[in-house]
Scaffold this active site. Structure first.
Site, PDB file in Angstrom:
ATOM      1  N   CYS A   3       0.851  -1.195   0.000  1.00  0.00           N
ATOM      2  CA  CYS A   3       0.000   0.000   0.000  1.00  0.00           C
ATOM      3  C   CYS A   3       0.884   1.242   0.000  1.00  0.00           C
ATOM      4  CB  CYS A   3      -0.927  -0.007   1.215  1.00  0.00           C
ATOM      5  SG  CYS A   3      -1.814   1.543   1.436  1.00  0.00           S
ATOM      6  N   CYS A   6       0.565   3.420   3.102  1.00  0.00           N
ATOM      7  CA  CYS A   6       1.225   2.823   4.270  1.00  0.00           C
ATOM      8  C   CYS A   6       2.721   3.134   4.224  1.00  0.00           C
ATOM      9  CB  CYS A   6       1.004   1.311   4.321  1.00  0.00           C
ATOM     10  SG  CYS A   6      -0.578   0.819   5.038  1.00  0.00           S
ATOM     11  N   ASP A  29      -0.524  16.784  -1.907  1.00  0.00           N
ATOM     12  CA  ASP A  29      -0.890  15.898  -3.016  1.00  0.00           C
ATOM     13  C   ASP A  29       0.082  16.113  -4.174  1.00  0.00           C
ATOM     14  OD1 ASP A  29      -3.808  14.355  -3.832  1.00  0.00           O
ATOM     15  OD2 ASP A  29      -2.422  14.880  -5.454  1.00  0.00           O
ATOM     16  N   HIS A  45      -3.627   1.236   8.560  1.00  0.00           N
ATOM     17  CA  HIS A  45      -4.291   0.988   7.269  1.00  0.00           C
ATOM     18  C   HIS A  45      -5.777   0.725   7.471  1.00  0.00           C
ATOM     19  CE1 HIS A  45      -4.612  -0.170   3.030  1.00  0.00           C
ATOM     20  NE2 HIS A  45      -5.523  -1.021   3.468  1.00  0.00           N
ATOM     21  N   ASN A  84     -13.150  10.599  -0.729  1.00  0.00           N
ATOM     22  CA  ASN A  84     -13.692   9.816  -1.836  1.00  0.00           C
ATOM     23  C   ASN A  84     -13.855   8.385  -1.324  1.00  0.00           C
ATOM     24  OD1 ASN A  84     -13.639  11.993  -3.618  1.00  0.00           O
ATOM     25  ND2 ASN A  84     -11.523  11.581  -4.209  1.00  0.00           N
ATOM     26  N   GLY A  90     -14.707   7.922  -6.809  1.00  0.00           N
ATOM     27  CA  GLY A  90     -13.469   8.593  -7.189  1.00  0.00           C
ATOM     28  C   GLY A  90     -12.248   8.190  -6.386  1.00  0.00           C
ATOM     29  N   HIS A  95      -6.411   3.454   0.792  1.00  0.00           N
ATOM     30  CA  HIS A  95      -5.981   3.739   2.172  1.00  0.00           C
ATOM     31  C   HIS A  95      -6.658   5.059   2.500  1.00  0.00           C
ATOM     32  CE1 HIS A  95      -2.615   3.851   5.390  1.00  0.00           C
ATOM     33  NE2 HIS A  95      -3.335   4.960   5.564  1.00  0.00           N
ATOM     34  N   HIS A  97      -8.014   8.532   3.222  1.00  0.00           N
ATOM     35  CA  HIS A  97      -7.343   9.828   3.192  1.00  0.00           C
ATOM     36  C   HIS A  97      -8.379  10.935   3.078  1.00  0.00           C
ATOM     37  CE1 HIS A  97      -7.454   8.083  -0.882  1.00  0.00           C
ATOM     38  NE2 HIS A  97      -7.661   9.313  -1.322  1.00  0.00           N
ATOM     39  N   HIS A  99      -8.952  14.727   1.895  1.00  0.00           N
ATOM     40  CA  HIS A  99      -8.406  15.798   1.051  1.00  0.00           C
ATOM     41  C   HIS A  99      -8.743  17.149   1.687  1.00  0.00           C
ATOM     42  CE1 HIS A  99      -7.818  13.392  -2.780  1.00  0.00           C
ATOM     43  NE2 HIS A  99      -8.735  12.629  -2.209  1.00  0.00           N
TER      44      HIS A  99
HETATM   45  P1  AMP Z   1      -8.284   9.518  -4.309  1.00  0.00           P
HETATM   46  O1  AMP Z   1      -8.693   9.722  -5.739  1.00  0.00           O
HETATM   47  O2  AMP Z   1      -9.269  10.077  -3.325  1.00  0.00           O
HETATM   48  O3  AMP Z   1      -7.920   8.055  -4.033  1.00  0.00           O
HETATM   49  O4  AMP Z   1      -6.999  10.398  -4.101  1.00  0.00           O
HETATM   50  C1  AMP Z   1      -5.693   9.924  -4.184  1.00  0.00           C
HETATM   51  C2  AMP Z   1      -4.810  11.132  -4.274  1.00  0.00           C
HETATM   52  O5  AMP Z   1      -3.487  10.727  -3.975  1.00  0.00           O
HETATM   53  C3  AMP Z   1      -4.774  11.783  -5.662  1.00  0.00           C
HETATM   54  O6  AMP Z   1      -5.187  13.148  -5.542  1.00  0.00           O
HETATM   55  C4  AMP Z   1      -3.313  11.671  -6.081  1.00  0.00           C
HETATM   56  O7  AMP Z   1      -2.861  12.790  -6.786  1.00  0.00           O
HETATM   57  C5  AMP Z   1      -2.608  11.509  -4.756  1.00  0.00           C
HETATM   58  N1  AMP Z   1      -1.345  10.789  -4.780  1.00  0.00           N
HETATM   59  C6  AMP Z   1      -1.057   9.627  -5.392  1.00  0.00           C
HETATM   60  N2  AMP Z   1       0.203   9.246  -5.144  1.00  0.00           N
HETATM   61  C7  AMP Z   1       0.739  10.196  -4.348  1.00  0.00           C
HETATM   62  C8  AMP Z   1       2.028  10.387  -3.741  1.00  0.00           C
HETATM   63  N3  AMP Z   1       3.023   9.504  -3.899  1.00  0.00           N
HETATM   64  N4  AMP Z   1       2.216  11.491  -2.975  1.00  0.00           N
HETATM   65  C9  AMP Z   1       1.232  12.392  -2.822  1.00  0.00           C
HETATM   66  N5  AMP Z   1      -0.003  12.265  -3.341  1.00  0.00           N
HETATM   67  C10 AMP Z   1      -0.240  11.185  -4.105  1.00  0.00           C
HETATM   68 ZN    ZN Z   2      -2.312   1.436   3.623  1.00  0.00          ZN
END
Ligand code: AMP
Ligand code: ZN
Length: 114
Positions: A3, A6, A29, A45, A84, A90, A95, A97, A99
């Protein structure tokens, strides 16, 4: 488990971290969808809001209070907090998160210090 969040939570993968404690990490992000776009994740997680159990109360609380503190430190006057949930909602990374999206028309620097 492979992950990506993680790994970021444990510091094994680089991130532009703006805040960290025992329970959560907040980082910018990599593909910002707003002038300020920060993600707040639990270090534990949990797949998504749809996978919450009642003993996750403290974690959810920590995510929201962390988001509030970061927004205040950046100086955001207003912002959106978004979870999301699931592919249809979306969610791309499985994992949990939160926004933080903001900075529109506020003259807030993308790289504002926290
Ligand atoms: P979601 O669509 O809600 O799953 O959002 C995932 C978010 O993680 C997206 O806005 C991506 O741009 C962001 N993301 C993916 N990989 C990374 C990373 N290594 N560091 C920072 N943000 C990331
Ligand atoms: Zn995770």
């Amino acid at each position: 488990m492979d992950c990506i969040f993680c790994k970021i939570a444990r510091g094994e993968l680089a991130s532009d971290t703006v805040y960290e404690n025992n329970a959560v990490r907040a980082f910018r992000d990599i593909h910002p969808k707003a002038p300020v776009h920060v993600l707040v994740i639990p270090k534990q997680h949990i797949e998504s809001i749809a996978h919450l159990e009642t003993d996750h109360n403290e974690i959810i609380s920590a995510l929201i209070y962390t988001a509030k503190d970061i927004a205040a430190k950046i100086g955001l006057k207003g912002y959106k907090l978004v979870f999301n949930v699931g592919r249809e909602g979306g969610q791309v990374i499985d994992h949990l998160h939160l926004h933080i999206l903001g900075g529109w028309g506020e003259g807030v620097e993308k790289k504002a210090e926290v």
